[in-house]
Design a protein around this motif. Structure first.
Motif, PDB file in Angstrom:
ATOM      1  N   GLY A 124      42.720  64.741  37.315  1.00  0.00           N
ATOM      2  CA  GLY A 124      44.109  64.664  37.714  1.00  0.00           C
ATOM      3  C   GLY A 124      44.924  63.841  36.754  1.00  0.00           C
ATOM      4  O   GLY A 124      44.447  63.440  35.691  1.00  0.00           O
ATOM      5  N   LEU A 125      46.168  63.605  37.146  1.00  0.00           N
ATOM      6  CA  LEU A 125      47.102  62.811  36.348  1.00  0.00           C
ATOM      7  C   LEU A 125      47.192  61.416  36.950  1.00  0.00           C
ATOM      8  O   LEU A 125      47.518  61.267  38.141  1.00  0.00           O
ATOM      9  N   VAL A 126      46.890  60.417  36.147  1.00  0.00           N
ATOM     10  CA  VAL A 126      46.938  59.028  36.607  1.00  0.00           C
ATOM     11  C   VAL A 126      47.635  58.173  35.556  1.00  0.00           C
ATOM     12  O   VAL A 126      47.861  58.625  34.429  1.00  0.00           O
ATOM     13  N   GLN A 127      47.942  56.943  35.943  1.00  0.00           N
ATOM     14  CA  GLN A 127      48.549  56.010  35.010  1.00  0.00           C
ATOM     15  C   GLN A 127      47.471  55.113  34.393  1.00  0.00           C
ATOM     16  O   GLN A 127      46.392  54.928  34.975  1.00  0.00           O
ATOM     17  N   ALA A 128      47.794  54.559  33.259  1.00  0.00           N
ATOM     18  CA  ALA A 128      46.872  53.630  32.614  1.00  0.00           C
ATOM     19  C   ALA A 128      46.527  52.498  33.575  1.00  0.00           C
ATOM     20  O   ALA A 128      47.394  51.961  34.261  1.00  0.00           O
ATOM     21  N   GLY A 129      45.237  52.167  33.626  1.00  0.00           N
ATOM     22  CA  GLY A 129      44.760  51.129  34.518  1.00  0.00           C
ATOM     23  C   GLY A 129      44.228  51.655  35.844  1.00  0.00           C
ATOM     24  O   GLY A 129      43.541  50.914  36.574  1.00  0.00           O
ATOM     25  N   ASP A 130      44.540  52.898  36.156  1.00  0.00           N
ATOM     26  CA  ASP A 130      44.075  53.506  37.401  1.00  0.00           C
ATOM     27  C   ASP A 130      42.602  53.904  37.309  1.00  0.00           C
ATOM     28  O   ASP A 130      41.981  53.814  36.236  1.00  0.00           O
ATOM     29  N   SER A 131      42.093  54.390  38.426  1.00  0.00           N
ATOM     30  CA  SER A 131      40.709  54.847  38.508  1.00  0.00           C
ATOM     31  C   SER A 131      40.650  56.287  38.989  1.00  0.00           C
ATOM     32  O   SER A 131      41.569  56.759  39.686  1.00  0.00           O
ATOM     33  N   LEU A 132      39.593  56.973  38.605  1.00  0.00           N
ATOM     34  CA  LEU A 132      39.299  58.321  39.078  1.00  0.00           C
ATOM     35  C   LEU A 132      37.794  58.451  39.231  1.00  0.00           C
ATOM     36  O   LEU A 132      37.037  57.802  38.480  1.00  0.00           O
TER      37      LEU A 132
ATOM     38  N   VAL B 163      41.531  65.467  32.879  1.00  0.00           N
ATOM     39  CA  VAL B 163      41.976  64.102  33.185  1.00  0.00           C
ATOM     40  C   VAL B 163      43.109  63.754  32.229  1.00  0.00           C
ATOM     41  O   VAL B 163      42.941  63.846  31.009  1.00  0.00           O
ATOM     42  N   THR B 164      44.239  63.368  32.790  1.00  0.00           N
ATOM     43  CA  THR B 164      45.382  62.967  31.977  1.00  0.00           C
ATOM     44  C   THR B 164      45.796  61.559  32.373  1.00  0.00           C
ATOM     45  O   THR B 164      46.076  61.301  33.541  1.00  0.00           O
ATOM     46  N   VAL B 165      45.807  60.680  31.392  1.00  0.00           N
ATOM     47  CA  VAL B 165      46.166  59.280  31.640  1.00  0.00           C
ATOM     48  C   VAL B 165      47.470  58.982  30.910  1.00  0.00           C
ATOM     49  O   VAL B 165      47.535  59.050  29.681  1.00  0.00           O
ATOM     50  N   SER B 166      48.491  58.662  31.673  1.00  0.00           N
ATOM     51  CA  SER B 166      49.790  58.357  31.072  1.00  0.00           C
ATOM     52  C   SER B 166      49.927  56.860  30.821  1.00  0.00           C
ATOM     53  O   SER B 166      49.358  56.043  31.541  1.00  0.00           O
ATOM     54  N   SER B 167      50.704  56.532  29.820  1.00  0.00           N
ATOM     55  CA  SER B 167      50.873  55.114  29.460  1.00  0.00           C
ATOM     56  C   SER B 167      52.037  54.489  30.200  1.00  0.00           C
ATOM     57  O   SER B 167      52.823  55.158  30.847  1.00  0.00           O
TER      58      SER B 167
END
Length: 125
Positions: A10-18, A121-125
């Motif tokens: 999924g799409l999450v922000q930097a620092g998040d967990s999956l 997996v997409t990690v946004s800054s």
């Protein structure tokens, strides 16, 4: 024949967990070394983590050590990848893999082994 189906991307922000999951169908799951790989856009596929048949031992790419944890539940034919403290450079398609051979102890996966279709997996800054 073994089929692998990944989920949890999924799409999450930097620092998040999956937490990614990979469910395997077919025989001898508990006799197969399992692994997670990833491929970022424009880059080659790379090893992320691997786990032995019993789940007692594992190995990780240097880039994810201390942040990612691979585990397995042989009763559920499932391997997991817990990803914490995600970074933008963790972005990519994540693939589950199962060694075709029931022998040996190597994480040296090849195209001859079994592969899933991946989860993004997409990690946004």
């Amino acid at each position: 024949q073994v089929q692998l189906v990944e989920s949890g991307g999924g799409l999450v922000q930097a620092g998040d967990s999956l937490k990614l999951s990979c469910v395997a169908s077919g025989q001898f799951f508990n006799r197969r070394i399992m692994g997670w790989f990833r491929q970022a856009p424009g880059k080659e596929r790379e090893f992320v983590a691997g786990i032995t048949r019993s789940g007692i031992s594992s190995d990780y790419a240097d880039s994810v050590k201390g942040r990612f944890t691979i585990s397995r539940d042989n009763a559920k034919n499932t391997v997991y990848l817990q990803m914490n403290s995600l970074k933008p450079e963790d972005t990519g398609s994540y693939y589950c893999a199962a060694r075709k051979s029931l022998f040996g102890s190597s994480y040296d996966f090849s195209e001859e082994d079994y592969w899933g279709k991946g989860t993004l997996v997409t990690v946004s800054s």
